[in-house]
Design a protein around this motif. Structure first.
Motif, PDB file in Angstrom:
ATOM      1  N   ASN A   1       0.811  -1.224   0.000  1.00 33.10           N
ATOM      2  CA  ASN A   1       0.000   0.000   0.000  1.00 33.10           C
ATOM      3  C   ASN A   1       0.843   1.272   0.000  1.00 33.10           C
ATOM      4  O   ASN A   1       0.691   2.129   0.853  1.00 33.10           O
ATOM      5  N   TRP A   2       1.733   1.358  -0.924  1.00 33.02           N
ATOM      6  CA  TRP A   2       2.589   2.543  -1.049  1.00 33.02           C
ATOM      7  C   TRP A   2       1.758   3.713  -1.564  1.00 33.02           C
ATOM      8  O   TRP A   2       1.087   3.617  -2.589  1.00 33.02           O
ATOM      9  N   HIS A   3       1.789   4.833  -0.844  1.00 30.85           N
ATOM     10  CA  HIS A   3       1.018   6.014  -1.261  1.00 30.85           C
ATOM     11  C   HIS A   3       1.921   7.209  -1.519  1.00 30.85           C
ATOM     12  O   HIS A   3       1.496   8.350  -1.404  1.00 30.85           O
ATOM     13  N   GLY A   4       3.174   6.942  -1.837  1.00 34.91           N
ATOM     14  CA  GLY A   4       4.091   8.046  -2.115  1.00 34.91           C
ATOM     15  C   GLY A   4       4.994   8.325  -0.936  1.00 34.91           C
ATOM     16  O   GLY A   4       4.778   7.862   0.181  1.00 34.91           O
ATOM     17  N   LEU A   5       6.060   9.089  -1.205  1.00 36.62           N
ATOM     18  CA  LEU A   5       7.100   9.224  -0.181  1.00 36.62           C
ATOM     19  C   LEU A   5       6.719  10.176   0.951  1.00 36.62           C
ATOM     20  O   LEU A   5       7.194  10.024   2.075  1.00 36.62           O
ATOM     21  N   ILE A   6       5.841  11.152   0.690  1.00 35.26           N
ATOM     22  CA  ILE A   6       5.451  12.049   1.794  1.00 35.26           C
ATOM     23  C   ILE A   6       4.648  11.248   2.819  1.00 35.26           C
ATOM     24  O   ILE A   6       4.855  11.357   4.026  1.00 35.26           O
ATOM     25  N   HIS A   7       3.760  10.421   2.318  1.00 37.18           N
ATOM     26  CA  HIS A   7       2.949   9.587   3.200  1.00 37.18           C
ATOM     27  C   HIS A   7       3.834   8.690   4.064  1.00 37.18           C
ATOM     28  O   HIS A   7       3.669   8.588   5.281  1.00 37.18           O
ATOM     29  N   THR A   8       4.805   8.064   3.436  1.00 33.39           N
ATOM     30  CA  THR A   8       5.646   7.092   4.142  1.00 33.39           C
ATOM     31  C   THR A   8       6.631   7.754   5.112  1.00 33.39           C
ATOM     32  O   THR A   8       6.858   7.242   6.206  1.00 33.39           O
ATOM     33  N   TYR A   9       7.226   8.872   4.688  1.00 40.15           N
ATOM     34  CA  TYR A   9       8.289   9.495   5.494  1.00 40.15           C
ATOM     35  C   TYR A   9       7.846  10.823   6.105  1.00 40.15           C
ATOM     36  O   TYR A   9       8.676  11.691   6.370  1.00 40.15           O
ATOM     37  N   ARG A  10       6.554  10.982   6.362  1.00 36.23           N
ATOM     38  CA  ARG A  10       6.036  12.292   6.774  1.00 36.23           C
ATOM     39  C   ARG A  10       6.666  12.804   8.063  1.00 36.23           C
ATOM     40  O   ARG A  10       6.791  14.016   8.254  1.00 36.23           O
TER      41      ARG A  10
ATOM     42  N   THR B   1       0.693  14.131  -5.006  1.00 31.86           N
ATOM     43  CA  THR B   1       1.540  12.950  -5.206  1.00 31.86           C
ATOM     44  C   THR B   1       1.116  12.138  -6.424  1.00 31.86           C
ATOM     45  O   THR B   1      -0.059  12.125  -6.805  1.00 31.86           O
ATOM     46  N   LEU B   2       2.088  11.485  -7.031  1.00 30.45           N
ATOM     47  CA  LEU B   2       1.831  10.479  -8.070  1.00 30.45           C
ATOM     48  C   LEU B   2       2.371   9.127  -7.581  1.00 30.45           C
ATOM     49  O   LEU B   2       2.752   8.282  -8.364  1.00 30.45           O
ATOM     50  N   HIS B   3       2.442   9.004  -6.262  1.00 34.60           N
ATOM     51  CA  HIS B   3       2.927   7.772  -5.610  1.00 34.60           C
ATOM     52  C   HIS B   3       4.371   7.447  -5.976  1.00 34.60           C
ATOM     53  O   HIS B   3       4.752   6.294  -6.167  1.00 34.60           O
ATOM     54  N   GLU B   4       5.166   8.506  -6.080  1.00 40.88           N
ATOM     55  CA  GLU B   4       6.599   8.404  -6.384  1.00 40.88           C
ATOM     56  C   GLU B   4       7.358   7.729  -5.231  1.00 40.88           C
ATOM     57  O   GLU B   4       6.847   7.636  -4.118  1.00 40.88           O
ATOM     58  N   GLY B   5       8.606   7.353  -5.532  1.00 34.95           N
ATOM     59  CA  GLY B   5       9.460   6.730  -4.520  1.00 34.95           C
ATOM     60  C   GLY B   5       9.310   5.216  -4.504  1.00 34.95           C
ATOM     61  O   GLY B   5       8.695   4.635  -5.400  1.00 34.95           O
ATOM     62  N   ASN B   6       9.904   4.577  -3.480  1.00 31.86           N
ATOM     63  CA  ASN B   6       9.865   3.114  -3.353  1.00 31.86           C
ATOM     64  C   ASN B   6      10.441   2.445  -4.599  1.00 31.86           C
ATOM     65  O   ASN B   6       9.945   1.412  -5.046  1.00 31.86           O
TER      66      ASN B   6
END
Ligand code: F0G
Length: 352
Positions: A3-12, A25-30
């Motif tokens: 459930n990756w939702h982009g890097l801001i979501h993950t590393y907020r 976001t365009l679900h970038e990162g990972n």
């Protein structure tokens, strides 16, 4: 990560956002950290090599990491438009994220020196594209002035939120490797990305998430290597157009990173870059753009310096599809056109 939702979501928790920040976001990162056994065997002595394939971001380059943050913060501040100078990738990312966030995007690019895929992206995403009779350095001077005088937010890597977003690439490397690598090899143009990686490693180190910090090895194209010579380059030249930059915007930061990490800036020739570019594709199955291959070219050039058993990460900043002209030009020998459509002729040409 499920459930990756982009890097801001993950590393907020590591980023300057609040619950009310309107995340664009365009679900970038990972992006994957891929072993490169052919490159490693060329070095030998038990050295392990991985590539951080950031060409798999939504617009095909690492710029998406910076742009999700820069555009998010621009939106939060109520901006209606953003502007950048670019050798191509920044313009594609700025255009995509600005439009996603409901903003206009203005981009200045150097006439004749932007790879086809990048130009196609900026145009289709709906940016206002101005191709100037001048190089990237001149374009950056102009957009800086425009942003100081008109209501438009600058999203080049002098925008601090860009580096905040890009530092997450270092987090991902550590999260996957379980520790920091011994060396980080990275192509350098404006020196935003090398600065961002260093920020990321330092923050993780302070939190005890890695036991040491990597030696930061920055590589510039020989015709555009101001950080190696210590002097601005008035007429930068290289086939790696993404890093055709003579006056890096993050010059001071870059020097600080080099000193703090006991790293180095070195130059690689266009021949060395294109050899690494072909090797990555033909031996590892990894298609990056020429500028990205500078990291691997640099590693191979300095392989004697790599400690035995070291773990090395090479950053592949952009996707090979960005620059189809370079790919075709450098593989002409493999391409036989106008072949007669007969079984025997085809089989014979295949060597059977
Ligand atoms: N690799 C690629 C593919 C790039 O597009 C860039 C920079 C770099 C490396 C260098 O990164 O500037 O942070 O040191 N491209 C910018 C652009 C200049 O406009 O797309 P840096």
């Amino acid at each position: 990560v499920a459930n990756w939702h982009g890097l801001i979501h993950t590393y907020r928790h590591y980023l300057p956002v609040t619950d009310r920040t309107p995340i664009v976001t365009l679900h970038e990162g990972n992006t994957p950290l891929i072993p490169a056994p052919a490159i490693a065997s060329e070095i030998g002595r038990g050295v392990q090599v991985f590539v951080k394939y950031d060409g798999l971001n939504p617009t095909g380059s690492f710029k998406d990491r910076g742009m999700t943050m820069a555009i998010t913060k621009a939106k939060e501040a109520g901006a209606k438009a953003v502007i950048c100078a670019s050798t191509g990738n920044t313009s594609a990312a700025a255009a995509a994220y600005a439009r996603r966030g409901g903003m206009r995007a203005y981009v200045l690019i150097p006439d004749g020196y932007v790879a086809l895929g990048k130009l196609a992206q900026a145009l289709l995403y709906g940016a206002e594209v101005l191709s100037i009779k001048g190089n990237f350095d001149r374009a950056l001077e102009i957009v800086r002035e425009v942003s100081e005088n008109y209501p438009v937010t600058l999203v080049n890597s002098v925008n601090p939120y860009r580096l905040e977003g890009q530092k997450t690439a270092a987090f991902e490397v550590v999260d996957v490797l379980g520790d920091a690598p011994d060396w980080l090899c990275i192509p350098v143009g404006n020196a935003g990305n090398i600065s961002a990686y260093w920020m990321g490693f330092c923050e993780y180190h302070q939190e005890g998430r890695c036991s040491h910090l990597p030696k930061m090895m920055g590589f510039q194209a020989a015709g555009a290597a101001p950080l190696v010579s210590g002097e601005k380059v008035t007429h930068p030249e290289t086939l790696a157009t993404a890093i055709r930059i003579g006056n890096p915007a993050n010059w001071q930061r870059a020097i600080a990173v080099q000193e703090a990490s006991r790293g180095e800036f070195n130059a690689v020739t266009d021949d060395e870059i294109m050899t690494a570019y072909r090797k990555l594709a033909a031996h590892e199955g990894i298609f990056c753009e020429p500028a990205s291959a500078a990291s691997v070219a640099g590693l191979l050039k300095h392989k004697e310096k790599v400690p035995a058993g070291a773990k090395v990460v090479c950053v592949l900043t952009g996707n090979g599809l960005k620059d189809p002209d370079s790919a075709i030009k450098f593989s002409e020998n493999n391409f036989r056109q106008g072949v007669e459509p007969h079984l025997e002729i085809v089989a014979q040409m295949m060597g059977f």
